[in-house]
Design a protein around this motif. Structure first.
Motif, PDB file in Angstrom:
ATOM      1  N   ARG A   1      49.340  33.433  49.726  1.00  0.00           N
ATOM      2  CA  ARG A   1      48.695  31.907  49.006  1.00  0.00           C
ATOM      3  C   ARG A   1      47.252  32.271  48.516  1.00  0.00           C
ATOM      4  O   ARG A   1      47.015  31.788  47.428  1.00  0.00           O
ATOM      5  N   ARG A   2      46.491  33.217  49.357  1.00  0.00           N
ATOM      6  CA  ARG A   2      45.255  33.640  48.631  1.00  0.00           C
ATOM      7  C   ARG A   2      45.585  34.284  47.314  1.00  0.00           C
ATOM      8  O   ARG A   2      44.713  33.979  46.521  1.00  0.00           O
ATOM      9  N   LYS A   3      46.398  35.377  47.242  1.00  0.00           N
ATOM     10  CA  LYS A   3      46.669  35.950  45.956  1.00  0.00           C
ATOM     11  C   LYS A   3      47.161  35.084  44.794  1.00  0.00           C
ATOM     12  O   LYS A   3      46.973  35.140  43.644  1.00  0.00           O
ATOM     13  N   ALA A   4      47.909  33.879  45.388  1.00  0.00           N
ATOM     14  CA  ALA A   4      48.390  32.889  44.178  1.00  0.00           C
ATOM     15  C   ALA A   4      47.237  32.181  43.403  1.00  0.00           C
ATOM     16  O   ALA A   4      47.063  31.907  42.380  1.00  0.00           O
ATOM     17  N   ILE A   5      46.270  31.990  44.097  1.00  0.00           N
ATOM     18  CA  ILE A   5      44.865  31.449  43.627  1.00  0.00           C
ATOM     19  C   ILE A   5      44.221  32.547  42.716  1.00  0.00           C
ATOM     20  O   ILE A   5      43.738  31.960  41.660  1.00  0.00           O
ATOM     21  N   PHE A   6      44.060  33.729  43.207  1.00  0.00           N
ATOM     22  CA  PHE A   6      43.578  34.971  42.386  1.00  0.00           C
ATOM     23  C   PHE A   6      44.368  35.026  40.994  1.00  0.00           C
ATOM     24  O   PHE A   6      43.878  35.026  39.975  1.00  0.00           O
ATOM     25  N   ASP A   7      45.745  34.784  41.171  1.00  0.00           N
ATOM     26  CA  ASP A   7      46.724  35.043  39.983  1.00  0.00           C
ATOM     27  C   ASP A   7      46.266  34.086  38.795  1.00  0.00           C
ATOM     28  O   ASP A   7      46.638  34.310  37.470  1.00  0.00           O
ATOM     29  N   GLN A   8      45.908  32.647  38.985  1.00  0.00           N
ATOM     30  CA  GLN A   8      45.767  31.692  38.151  1.00  0.00           C
ATOM     31  C   GLN A   8      44.653  32.042  37.173  1.00  0.00           C
ATOM     32  O   GLN A   8      44.658  31.531  36.180  1.00  0.00           O
ATOM     33  N   SER A   9      43.671  32.882  37.589  1.00  0.00           N
ATOM     34  CA  SER A   9      42.723  33.150  36.547  1.00  0.00           C
ATOM     35  C   SER A   9      42.844  34.568  35.952  1.00  0.00           C
ATOM     36  O   SER A   9      41.633  35.113  35.523  1.00  0.00           O
ATOM     37  N   PRO A  20      44.525  37.247  33.281  1.00  0.00           N
ATOM     38  CA  PRO A  20      45.304  37.268  32.163  1.00  0.00           C
ATOM     39  C   PRO A  20      46.786  37.937  32.284  1.00  0.00           C
ATOM     40  O   PRO A  20      47.640  37.816  31.508  1.00  0.00           O
ATOM     41  N   TRP A  21      46.806  39.033  33.031  1.00  0.00           N
ATOM     42  CA  TRP A  21      48.163  39.595  33.299  1.00  0.00           C
ATOM     43  C   TRP A  21      49.109  38.881  33.846  1.00  0.00           C
ATOM     44  O   TRP A  21      50.459  39.191  33.807  1.00  0.00           O
ATOM     45  N   TYR A  22      48.885  37.690  34.586  1.00  0.00           N
ATOM     46  CA  TYR A  22      49.846  36.910  35.312  1.00  0.00           C
ATOM     47  C   TYR A  22      50.466  36.046  34.178  1.00  0.00           C
ATOM     48  O   TYR A  22      50.263  35.337  33.511  1.00  0.00           O
ATOM     49  N   GLN A  23      52.005  36.229  34.446  1.00  0.00           N
ATOM     50  CA  GLN A  23      53.068  35.373  33.444  1.00  0.00           C
ATOM     51  C   GLN A  23      53.829  34.715  34.235  1.00  0.00           C
ATOM     52  O   GLN A  23      55.043  34.366  33.694  1.00  0.00           O
TER      53      GLN A  23
END
Length: 136
Positions: free
Chosen positions: A22-30, A32-35
């Motif tokens: 869940r902590r990682k999901a917050i990080f993912d939102q910002s 650019p590599w996250y698709q």
């Protein structure tokens, strides 16, 4: 260690890993590599291959590590789909528990896996049709 204690520890570790994801999901939102979920779906495919490669090597610590990567990617897929589609991770887990409890209980009572599975598919179709009708 008793089976009950092992189960308690597994549940504790699962909860801990989910909190980290869940902590990682917050990080993912910002980033650019996250698709979206596709990011982790692709990673899951690669990790499955790594597990397959590791099994015949009989290296427990490496296999545990690769299996952990599979679990990690699964949790990240689940959380990405929660964000993208509104799917409820608790509902996914509850559905899986019911599904496999019904299947295992069924085979313990002499039912055939394929028959149980067919019944569950039928019930799932009915549930989806009800949801679709409600949405109209």
């Amino acid at each position: 260690m008793t089976d009950k204690r092992k189960t308690e520890l597994s549940a504790q570790h699962f909860t801990e890993l989910l909190a980290i994801a869940r902590r990682k999901a917050i990080f993912d939102q910002s980033n650019p590599w996250y698709q979206g979920p596709e990011t982790y779906l692709e990673a899951m495919k690669r990790e499955i291959d790594e597990v397959v490669e590791e099994v015949p090597k009989h290296r427990a610590c490496f296999l545990e590590d690769e299996l952990g990567d599979l679990l990690w990617n699964y949790l990240n897929i689940l959380l990405a789909l929660e964000k993208q589609t509104g799917i409820d991770p608790d509902a996914v887990l509850a559905r899986a528990c019911k599904k496999y409890e019904d299947r295992i209980s069924g085979i313990e009572n002499g039912q055939l896996w394929k028959d149980i599975k067919a019944q569950q598919k039928s019930e799932l179709l009915t549930e989806q049709q009800a949801r679709d009708n409600k949405a109209d």
